[in-house]
Enzyme design. Structure first.
Site, PDB file in Angstrom:
ATOM      1  N   ASN A  13       0.956  -1.220   0.023  1.00 12.08           N
ATOM      2  CA  ASN A  13       0.178   0.032  -0.073  1.00 12.08           C
ATOM      3  C   ASN A  13       0.948   1.297   0.018  1.00 12.08           C
ATOM      4  O   ASN A  13       0.535   2.232  -0.712  1.00 12.08           O
ATOM      5  CB  ASN A  13      -1.091   0.101   1.082  1.00 12.08           C
ATOM      6  CG  ASN A  13      -1.605   1.552   1.532  1.00 12.08           C
ATOM      7  OD1 ASN A  13      -2.621   1.621   0.987  1.00 12.08           O
ATOM      8  ND2 ASN A  13      -0.794   2.156   2.294  1.00 12.08           N
TER       9      ASN A  13
ATOM     10  N   TYR B 189       5.026  10.361 -10.821  1.00 16.07           N
ATOM     11  CA  TYR B 189       3.996   9.467  -9.943  1.00 16.07           C
ATOM     12  C   TYR B 189       3.341   8.355 -10.916  1.00 16.07           C
ATOM     13  O   TYR B 189       3.248   6.974 -10.797  1.00 16.07           O
ATOM     14  CB  TYR B 189       2.984  10.173  -9.238  1.00 16.07           C
ATOM     15  CG  TYR B 189       2.150   9.470  -8.689  1.00 16.07           C
ATOM     16  CD1 TYR B 189       2.198   8.736  -7.283  1.00 16.07           C
ATOM     17  CD2 TYR B 189       0.784   9.317  -9.085  1.00 16.07           C
ATOM     18  CE1 TYR B 189       1.308   8.153  -6.698  1.00 16.07           C
ATOM     19  CE2 TYR B 189      -0.188   8.292  -8.433  1.00 16.07           C
ATOM     20  CZ  TYR B 189      -0.111   7.990  -7.240  1.00 16.07           C
ATOM     21  OH  TYR B 189      -0.881   7.206  -6.590  1.00 16.07           O
TER      22      TYR B 189
ATOM     23  N   LYS C 202       3.597   4.241 -11.106  1.00 17.77           N
ATOM     24  CA  LYS C 202       2.309   3.507 -10.936  1.00 17.77           C
ATOM     25  C   LYS C 202       1.969   2.395 -12.120  1.00 17.77           C
ATOM     26  O   LYS C 202       1.578   1.388 -12.258  1.00 17.77           O
ATOM     27  CB  LYS C 202       1.083   4.236 -10.749  1.00 17.77           C
ATOM     28  CG  LYS C 202       0.932   4.854  -9.435  1.00 17.77           C
ATOM     29  CD  LYS C 202       1.093   3.880  -8.217  1.00 17.77           C
ATOM     30  CE  LYS C 202       1.047   4.387  -6.737  1.00 17.77           C
ATOM     31  NZ  LYS C 202       1.014   3.226  -5.733  1.00 17.77           N
TER      32      LYS C 202
ATOM     33  N   VAL D  70      -9.103   9.257  -3.693  1.00 21.80           N
ATOM     34  CA  VAL D  70      -9.785   9.584  -2.359  1.00 21.80           C
ATOM     35  C   VAL D  70      -9.219  10.500  -1.540  1.00 21.80           C
ATOM     36  O   VAL D  70      -8.080  11.055  -1.754  1.00 21.80           O
ATOM     37  CB  VAL D  70      -9.817   8.363  -1.546  1.00 21.80           C
ATOM     38  CG1 VAL D  70     -10.701   6.763  -2.643  1.00 21.80           C
ATOM     39  CG2 VAL D  70      -8.493   7.434  -1.545  1.00 21.80           C
TER      40      VAL D  70
END
Length: 246
Positions: free
Chosen positions: A80, A136, A140, A167
């Site tokens: 995570n 980033y 990913k 989120v």
């Protein structure tokens, strides 16, 4: 009950994931950058253990793996931990998950946090990894390809990538429009649900418990192998061999 390692478990989605799993009776080992980040968190009092270390630094990441190995083979590892800081994005988002995977017995399941932003990442291994200069989005894309490569080459480990959505965590910011609660449920489900409930069994890219289509490069076997070869060269570690009995 499952033995689960959650990285980046002191805040945001990692904390929500860990708390969910602990509430359901699982044995959760928490990772945090340092022990102080867990001070005052109710979940830390109920955790099975804690493994501190800064994943931006390979030596500390290897020490996290050493500590985690004291607990034995994990039923699931949820990768995570992540950062949007360009200086550390490749180290934390790509190298650390790879180092942990290469330095620990392969778990029963491995879940890697991706992002919809991976769709705009550059499918170029060497420029992104060189000097840890990737964005980033680049990082990913690579970690999504890493997850799907592990699924293809180590079928005994059920491996998936998850887009948790945009989120409102500290990383996502207050303007994020996606559901915070939904942001952690897919990875907790993939880590513990009966295999018969998960389709595809391995190699999925998920958003809110629905399988989606990742960047084409993440599915390309040649790109996956190029990435694994580069990571093995950079770190000096290859992935563990598959368990023939799995």
């Amino acid at each position: 009950m499952a033995l689960v390692l959650v990285t980046g478990a002191s805040t945001g989605l990692g904390l929500a994931t860990a708390a969910d799993l602990v509430d359901r009776g699982h044995h959760v080992v928490l990772h945090a950058r340092n022990l102080a980040r867990l001070d005052g968190l109710a979940v830390s009092e109920r955790a099975h253990g804690v493994v501190p270390g800064d994943l931006a630094h390979p030596k500390e990441t290897l020490h996290v793996a050493e500590q985690a190995n004291d607990f034995g083979r994990f039923d699931a590892v949820i990768h995570n931990a992540g950062t949007m800081d360009r200086a550390d994005a490749v180290a934390v988002n790509v190298l650390a998950p790879y180092l942990l995977t290469a330095s620990m017995p392969l778990p029963g399941r491995a879940i890697f946090l991706s992002s919809s932003m991976h769709l705009s990442g550059r499918p170029d291994v060497d420029p992104v990894l060189a000097g840890h200069g990737g964005t980033y989005s680049d990082s990913k894309l690579l970690v999504t390809a890493l997850a799907l490569a592990l699924a293809a080459q180590r079928p005994g480990t059920l491996t998936h990538a998850v887009d948790p959505g945009w989120v409102p965590t500290r990383m996502g910011g207050p303007s994020a429009t996606d559901d915070l609660a939904e942001g952690h449920r897919t990875q907790a489900w993939l880590a513990t649900a009966p295999e018969t409930e998960i389709e595809p069994r391995t190699g999925g890219y998920w958003h809110h418990r629905a399988a989606s289509r990742p960047h084409p490069a993440a599915l390309d076997a040649g790109f996956q192998q190029q990435l694994l070869d580069a990571l093995a060269t950079i770190t000096g570690l290859a992935l563990p061999e598959a368990d023939p009995s799995a």
